[in-house]
Scaffold this motif. Structure first.
Motif, mmCIF file in Angstrom:
data_model
loop_
_atom_site.group_PDB
_atom_site.id
_atom_site.type_symbol
_atom_site.label_atom_id
_atom_site.label_comp_id
_atom_site.label_asym_id
_atom_site.label_seq_id
_atom_site.Cartn_x
_atom_site.Cartn_y
_atom_site.Cartn_z
ATOM 1 N N GLN C 130 0.819 -1.212 0.000
ATOM 2 C CA GLN C 130 0.000 0.000 0.000
ATOM 3 C C GLN C 130 0.857 1.267 0.000
ATOM 4 O O GLN C 130 0.333 2.367 0.128
ATOM 5 C CB GLN C 130 -0.919 0.007 1.225
ATOM 6 N N GLY C 131 2.151 1.087 -0.108
ATOM 7 C CA GLY C 131 3.069 2.220 -0.014
ATOM 8 C C GLY C 131 2.744 3.352 -0.966
ATOM 9 O O GLY C 131 2.594 4.499 -0.564
ATOM 10 N N LEU C 132 2.638 3.003 -2.247
ATOM 11 C CA LEU C 132 2.407 4.045 -3.243
ATOM 12 C C LEU C 132 1.060 4.726 -3.034
ATOM 13 O O LEU C 132 0.936 5.937 -3.191
ATOM 14 C CB LEU C 132 2.471 3.465 -4.653
ATOM 15 N N ARG C 133 0.078 3.902 -2.665
ATOM 16 C CA ARG C 133 -1.250 4.482 -2.444
ATOM 17 C C ARG C 133 -1.217 5.446 -1.266
ATOM 18 O O ARG C 133 -1.858 6.489 -1.258
ATOM 19 C CB ARG C 133 -2.272 3.373 -2.185
ATOM 20 N N THR C 134 -0.471 5.061 -0.242
ATOM 21 C CA THR C 134 -0.399 5.934 0.929
ATOM 22 C C THR C 134 0.349 7.225 0.604
ATOM 23 O O THR C 134 -0.050 8.312 1.009
ATOM 24 C CB THR C 134 0.296 5.202 2.090
ATOM 25 N N LEU C 135 1.422 7.085 -0.142
ATOM 26 C CA LEU C 135 2.167 8.280 -0.542
ATOM 27 C C LEU C 135 1.347 9.127 -1.512
ATOM 28 O O LEU C 135 1.631 10.303 -1.703
ATOM 29 C CB LEU C 135 3.482 7.888 -1.214
ATOM 30 N N ASP C 136 0.350 8.481 -2.134
ATOM 31 C CA ASP C 136 -0.503 9.175 -3.098
ATOM 32 C C ASP C 136 0.307 9.646 -4.301
ATOM 33 O O ASP C 136 0.170 10.764 -4.766
ATOM 34 C CB ASP C 136 -1.215 10.364 -2.436
ATOM 35 N N VAL C 137 1.193 8.757 -4.737
ATOM 36 C CA VAL C 137 2.035 9.086 -5.884
ATOM 37 C C VAL C 137 1.610 8.201 -7.047
ATOM 38 O O VAL C 137 1.657 6.981 -6.930
ATOM 39 C CB VAL C 137 3.519 8.836 -5.558
ATOM 40 N N PRO C 138 1.171 8.762 -8.164
ATOM 41 C CA PRO C 138 0.733 7.942 -9.288
ATOM 42 C C PRO C 138 1.912 7.376 -10.078
ATOM 43 O O PRO C 138 2.994 7.959 -10.107
ATOM 44 C CB PRO C 138 -0.056 8.923 -10.145
ATOM 45 N N LEU C 139 1.678 6.219 -10.664
ATOM 46 C CA LEU C 139 2.675 5.627 -11.542
ATOM 47 C C LEU C 139 2.563 6.286 -12.917
ATOM 48 O O LEU C 139 1.466 6.566 -13.384
ATOM 49 C CB LEU C 139 2.410 4.131 -11.695
ATOM 50 N N VAL C 140 3.692 6.551 -13.539
ATOM 51 C CA VAL C 140 3.620 7.043 -14.915
ATOM 52 C C VAL C 140 3.875 5.903 -15.900
ATOM 53 O O VAL C 140 3.604 6.020 -17.079
ATOM 54 C CB VAL C 140 4.606 8.196 -15.188
ATOM 55 N N ALA C 141 4.421 4.801 -15.381
ATOM 56 C CA ALA C 141 4.624 3.635 -16.238
ATOM 57 C C ALA C 141 4.736 2.412 -15.359
ATOM 58 O O ALA C 141 5.095 2.510 -14.181
ATOM 59 C CB ALA C 141 5.914 3.804 -17.064
ATOM 60 N N ILE C 199 7.482 3.121 -12.665
ATOM 61 C CA ILE C 199 8.102 4.452 -12.557
ATOM 62 C C ILE C 199 7.028 5.400 -12.049
ATOM 63 O O ILE C 199 5.927 5.455 -12.598
ATOM 64 C CB ILE C 199 8.640 4.920 -13.916
ATOM 65 N N THR C 200 7.346 6.120 -10.988
ATOM 66 C CA THR C 200 6.341 7.018 -10.404
ATOM 67 C C THR C 200 6.617 8.455 -10.821
ATOM 68 O O THR C 200 7.726 8.797 -11.233
ATOM 69 C CB THR C 200 6.381 6.994 -8.874
ATOM 70 N N ARG C 201 5.579 9.232 -10.679
ATOM 71 C CA ARG C 201 5.769 10.657 -10.807
ATOM 72 C C ARG C 201 6.742 11.101 -9.709
ATOM 73 O O ARG C 201 6.841 10.440 -8.665
ATOM 74 C CB ARG C 201 4.422 11.358 -10.624
ATOM 75 N N ASN C 202 7.432 12.194 -9.903
ATOM 76 C CA ASN C 202 8.433 12.619 -8.927
ATOM 77 C C ASN C 202 7.802 12.998 -7.590
ATOM 78 O O ASN C 202 6.772 13.652 -7.548
ATOM 79 C CB ASN C 202 9.206 13.818 -9.459
ATOM 80 N N PHE C 203 8.443 12.583 -6.544
ATOM 81 C CA PHE C 203 8.080 13.055 -5.199
ATOM 82 C C PHE C 203 9.336 13.086 -4.356
ATOM 83 O O PHE C 203 10.347 12.487 -4.705
ATOM 84 C CB PHE C 203 7.005 12.155 -4.582
ATOM 85 N N MET C 204 9.269 13.810 -3.255
ATOM 86 C CA MET C 204 10.450 13.914 -2.397
ATOM 87 C C MET C 204 10.424 12.811 -1.353
ATOM 88 O O MET C 204 9.528 12.749 -0.533
ATOM 89 C CB MET C 204 10.477 15.263 -1.695
ATOM 90 N N GLY C 205 11.415 11.977 -1.409
ATOM 91 C CA GLY C 205 11.514 10.893 -0.435
ATOM 92 C C GLY C 205 12.253 11.390 0.798
ATOM 93 O O GLY C 205 12.372 12.588 1.023
#
Ligand SMILES: Nc1ncnc2c1ncn2[C@@H]1O[C@H](COP(=O)(O)OP(=O)(O)O)[C@@H](O)[C@H]1O
Ligand SMILES: [Mg+2]
Lengths: 243, 445, 406
Positions: C130-141, C199-205
């Motif tokens: 659920q990591g990506l969903r929680t970060l709310d970061v969309p995949l671009v590919a 590959i996700t859209r850019n976000f700050m880790g």
């Protein structure tokens, strides 16, 4: 008192050299009253400045009260000015934000006198010039004649052996000028040497000896003309007349 | 004579009150800005143990890959910590006067049997040398000895804060605490000690380099003995490889241990450097290190290596000095103008027999009074300014507020600056007046 | 103007010290003003970068083991089960490393095994499905991790040497430039490759040092259990963050007697704190520069006033000789303009020098000449304003003072 021999003084600016004094020689005995005259720019003020150690000279010898002035340090010269010389200027040169008492106090401060002695001397000299009642006035609150008398009080407060006065009456009308002259004669009569620069032939005649300067040279010396009167008027009396 | 000069100065101020106020406030503003900046800088970047800067060295051996894209000198190039094997070997040299290794542990301690919930604490696992090396002050007791390090013996040193929390600040030496199922005997209690930044261990912890120091200290070997995972920063060159067990961690190249040595003499430094170099070369030969890239860092080098002394905060100091320069130039300009206008009066005084020195002294007193007034006002202003800085930093790490306190060094600076202001702004005009013959000023207008 | 500037220049020449001092001040002030403006703008730009995250509705909390008796995996699973059913929670995940803070791990990333090619240092963020969903970061590919792919200690991974990862666009670009990174193998430090499955859209880790590579993050499907603590990342429905945070903290603190909630972070606070140094620097710098400007103007004003007082007679004479009020004002303004010009020339050189120094020592971009232009304009304007009042005062001097003696 004052011995100048072949004094020369040259002012140098970027463009020209001005020989303000050249081969200037003069002797003034202690207790003498001499008047110096000459055209404007002839070197009268320069002579007084050199005599009063306000300026140095380029060559020649100058002895004041037997002491050779040449090569003295600035400190020593200040000391001599403070103890032996009193100045009176045409434009009074009182310090505008000090009252008369404090103005007379200035040279005594630099001599490092005790407060009691200073107060006594200030009172004496103000009394002599007839300004005792004005000691808490500022210069601007006095008339020209009174300002000049205050300046004379300041000059004599330290008991100098020599008074140098540069056209002290130049800014005054003839009545006041005469009173100032009376005052200087009175001071002279108490043993102080007085050198007075003036254009006024009438005043000059009252001196024991007249010096004429032209182009930085002593052109001729006129001995006591006999016109000089020895009797004096009371200064307090004179003052009530001017007020 | 001083009294006379003071009176003259006051008179002169009264003659130009606006100008005087302007000069005083200029000096005050400059000094205040300078103090505030310096205090903030001092708090942000100072070396908390400057007096030992030439003696204490952090040790790094940089065993990471040579193909890194980062430049050397960047902390991400290699690691600023050591792996367990390296730390163990390097601390056995016997060359330094003192040495220590450290890591953070996390845990909870219980002080009484009936305590229901253990207290979470930050523990610094280190050696007895730590306290002497870093001049750590003790309130009660003292550090443990070398035997306790070797054992390891169950001994503990408490911070001042923790001792206050657990024992109400009384002398708790000899009492025991339960940590990780072991009973630790308290051998020492520190006096308040909060070096900021926490130069000796910059790794995470609570609040990072500007966070608080540990609550308790125990011998380093307890970590490996109890297989307690370090809670501070750790970097591994091969993520996930062999490091999911504690034994794996000890054998891996993961770096998580800080090491400091005290090398007071040149000979000792040379000797230790050679030792380091030889070790790294041997490791490289064995294929464990990729490069021989050892380093000894002084505390200040260490701080700037980790960007604790940010280049930007150095910028602030330069700015503060530029500002002060402007203030000085400002005051100099006004004072010069004022004194030169007063030159004819000084000329009269000279004619009446004042020596150069006396005229000089008079001007100096006037400038001195001005700058003292400016300094006093500046101190008051900087108190206000520092309150502002506290406000500014309030939102960020709690500890940031700490360096917005007025410190004696700041005050000393203010006074020094006031003196400089006096000397520069007052001497020049006085000198200019004294240089020319008094007759110059006496010409009738 | 040509008429008035001649006597004026000669006046400046006769007493140059004051003018020189003013020019010096103006020069220094200009140089500082310009460079401070550049630094502040740079800082503002940096703070303005998008985080790529839902900072308003996300928080993280650290849960720590107090006893050493506790199983991170089961404890965190229990927490997640609770959280995912808590009303108001949009998604929750267990991670190691908190975005926008420097609390997190790093790894080297390269296209070739370690020591065979160049590597990039990147943030390393272990997440669950659920990591990506929680970060709310969309995949671009590509695709997200599946639940079955998450490495957990209880299940032996089919082949632990072959991993899958998701990378940010920035990292993908840094590694593969313009080629597609999807499906490519990369090496995280060691010698075993991992395949990029998304590959996700850019976000700050989790931040790396100065945050220059803020968008470089590699996500790995793993629940890390060897630490005595774990981080929970929770995204709530809009506006519910405060309520959920309070409730979750209370519950987790009470649920396990051996667990304690360490620090909690809202991502908005993390962002605020991440930039606090930069922001404070910007505020401080702006303030100091402003003080400097004010001081400079005060100095000009003071000397101007002083000049009026000392030159009263001279001005009176000029007035008596026919100068209009306007001429007197112009005289002062022109005099100031000359001084300012000299100061500005000096200041420009100084500014460029400082800018150069900052570029080499501080990695700041070359000073944009526009800043200089604007700086000169600002200083010229403020200094003229500062001298305006004294000039007006001078203009009010009556011609009669010429006939009075002082
Ligand atoms: N400070 C000076 N610099 C240059 N020349 C000067 C200076 N003071 C006086 N002089 C020149 O020296 C000459 C004598 O001047 P002064 O003694 O003042 O004459 P006066 O007899 O009118 O008092 C004049 O030509 C004057 O221009
Ligand atoms: Mg004359």
């Amino acid at each position: 008192m004052l011995e100048m021999h072949n004094i020369s003084k040259i002012y140098r600016t970027d463009l020209i050299e001005t020989h303000a004094l050249r081969e200037f020689s003069l002797q003034v005995a202690a207790g003498e009253f001499i008047a110096v005259s000459g055209p404007s720019g002839s070197g009268k003020t320069t002579f007084l400045n050199v005599a009063g150690l306000l300026e140095t000279f380029d060559s020649g010898t100058y002895k004041l009260d037997g002491q050779d002035i040449r090569g003295l340090s600035d400190n020593a010269r200040s000391r001599i000015r403070n103890e032996k010389i009193g100045f009176v200027f045409q434009s009074f040169n009182l310090i505008p934000d000090l009252d008369i008492f404090d103005n007379v106090d200035v040279p005594l401060r630099y001599r490092g006198m005790k407060a009691a002695e200073r107060t006594a001397r200030i009172a004496n000299s103000l009394e002599l010039v007839g300004l005792s009642s004005r000691m808490r006035h500022l210069p601007a609150q006095l008339s020209g004649g009174q300002q000049q008398r205050a300046a004379i009080a300041r000059a004599i407060a330290g008991d100098p052996a020599l008074i140098l006065a540069d056209e002290p009456t130049g800014n005054l009308d003839s009545l006041m000028a005469r009173q100032i002259m009376d005052l200087l004669e009175k001071i002279n009569s108490m043993g102080t040497t007085v050198v007075l620069v003036t254009h006024d032939p009438e005043l000059a005649r009252r001196a024991e000896r007249n010096i004429h300067i032209i182009d930085g040279l002593v052109a001729d010396t006129v001995p006591a003309s006999g016109a000089r009167r020895r009797e004096r008027q009371g200064p307090a009396h004179a003052e009530s007349a001017t007020d | 004579m001083l009294g006379y000069y003071l009176r003259l100065s006051l008179r002169s101020f009264r003659r130009a009150p606006g100008l005087t106020a302007l000069m005083v406030s200029t000096i005050a503003l400059g000094i205040a800005a300078c103090i505030v900046t310096l205090t903030v800088y001092h708090g942000m970047s100072s070396n908390p143990i400057w007096w030992k800067n030439g003696e204490l060295y952090a040790v790094t051996v940089n065993p990471l890959s040579p193909s890194q894209t980062r430049k050397a000198g960047d902390p991400a190039y290699g690691s600023s910590q050591l792996a367990y094997d390296d730390a163990t070997y390097l601390s056995g040299s016997g060359i330094p006067k003192r040495e220590t290794v450290l890591a953070f542990l996390f845990g909870a301690i219980t002080s009484t049997p009936d305590q229901t919930r253990p207290l979470p604490v930050m523990i610094q696992a280190t050696t007895g040398g730590f306290f002497r090396m870093f001049d750590v002050p003790f309130r009660y007791g003292g550090p443990w000895n070398a035997a306790a390090d070797r054992g390891p013996e169950p001994v503990m040193v408490l911070s001042h804060r923790e001792n206050a929390k657990l024992f109400g600040g009384t002398d708790s030496v000899g009492r025991t605490l339960l940590w990780s199922g072991h009973r630790f005997r308290i051998v020492g209690v520190l006096a308040p000690w909060h070096p900021l930044p926490r130069f000796y261990d910059l790794s995470a912890g609570d609040g990072g380099p500007f966070g608080r120091s540990a609550d308790a200290f125990i011998p380093f070997q307890w970590g490996p003995t109890l297989r307690d995972w370090p809670a501070g920063h750790m970097s591994c060159s091969s993520q996930g490889s062999a490091s999911s067990t504690y034994q794996g961690l000890l054998g891996s190249g993961c770096t998580w241990i800080g090491m400091w040595v005290e090398l007071p003499t040149r000979a000792a430094r040379r000797h230790f450097r050679a030792f380091l170099q030889a070790y790294a070369a041997a490791q490289r030969k064995a294929g464990i290190f990729h490069a021989v890239n050892t380093h000894l860092w002084t505390v200040s080098q260490w701080l700037s290596l980790h960007h604790i002394v940010t280049r930007r905060s150095g910028l602030l100091v330069n700015l503060a000095f530029a500002l002060l320069t402007v203030c000085l130039i400002n005051t100099l300009g006004i004072l010069l103008a004022k004194f030169l206008r007063g030159a004819p009066l000084a000329g009269i005084r000279r004619a009446l027999g004042a020596s150069r020195r006396q005229v000089f002294a008079q001007h100096l007193v006037e400038a001195g009074v001005l700058s003292l007034a400016g300094a006093a006002l500046g101190l008051a202003l900087s108190a206000a300014g520092l309150a502002g800085v506290r406000l500014l930093y309030r939102g960020s790490a709690a500890a940031y507020g700490k360096f917005a306190h007025f410190d004696p060094i700041g005050i000393a600076w203010a006074l020094a600056l006031a003196v400089v202001a006096t000397i520069v702004a007052g001497l020049y005009p006085a000198w200019r007046i004294g240089r020319r013959p008094p007759a110059t000023y006496l010409k009738s207008q | 103007m040509a008429l008035t500037s001649h006597p004026l220049l000669s006046a400046l020449r006769r007493n140059p010290t004051g003018a020189v001092l003013i020019a010096l001040q103006i020069g220094i002030t200009l140089a500082i003003l310009v460079n401070a403006a550049a630094i502040v703008t740079h800082a503002l730009q940096k703070m303005d970068r998008p985080t790529g995250l839902d900072t308003r509705d996300t928080f993280a909390m650290e849960v720590a083991d107090l006893s050493r008796q506790f199983n991170v995996y089961s404890a965190s699973s229990a927490d997640l089960a609770y959280l995912r059913h808590l009303p108001g929670v949009a998604a929750a995940s267990v991670i190691v490393g908190i975005p926008l803070t420097d609390d997190g791990g790093t790894t080297t990333v390269g296209r070739l095994p370690e020591s065979q090619g160049p590597t990039i240092t990147s943030a390393y963020l272990p997440v669950d499905q659920q990591g990506l969903r929680t970060l709310d970061v969309p995949l671009v590919a590509g695709r997200d991790f599946r639940a079955s792919e998450i490495r957990v200690p209880t299940v032996a991974h089919p082949d632990p040497r072959i991993g899958i990862v998701i990378v940010t666009q920035a990292l993908a670009n840094a590694l593969f430039a313009h080629r597609s990174a999807l499906g490519q193998s990369i090496y995280l430090g060691g010698r075993t490759p991992s395949t990029i499955i998304g590959i996700t859209r850019n976000f700050m880790g989790p931040q790396l040092g100065g945050g220059e590579h803020a968008y470089d993050t590699v996500l790995v499907p793993e629940i890390v259990t060897q630490y005595a603590a774990y981080d929970l990342l929770v995204r709530t429905q809009p506006g519910k963050r405060a309520v959920v945070l309070r409730e979750a903290k209370r519950h987790i603190d009470a649920a396990d007697q051996n667990a304690v909630v360490g620090y909690t972070w809202t991502l908005s606070h993390a962002k605020y704190r991440m930039y606090s140094g930069l922001r404070n620097l910007a505020v401080f710098l702006s303030f100091l520069t402003l003080v400097m400007l004010v001081l400079c103007c005060l100095g000009i004003f003071g000397l101007g006033t002083f000049n009026v007082v000392t030159r009263t007679r001279q001005i009176g004479i000029r007035r008596a000789l026919g100068a209009r009020r306007r001429d007197i004002v112009t005289l002062f303004l022109a005099e100031n303009a000359i001084t300012v010009s000299a100061g500005a020339i000096f200041g420009c050189f100084l500014a460029l020098g400082i800018g150069q120094w900052l570029t080499t020592h501080d990695g700041l971009a070359r000073l944009d000449p526009w800043y200089l232009l604007v700086g000169v304009a600002v200083l010229a304007l403020t200094s003229q304003l500062a001298v305006w009042q004294p000039a007006r005062r001078a203009a009010r001097i009556p011609p009669a003072v010429a006939t009075r003696t002082i």
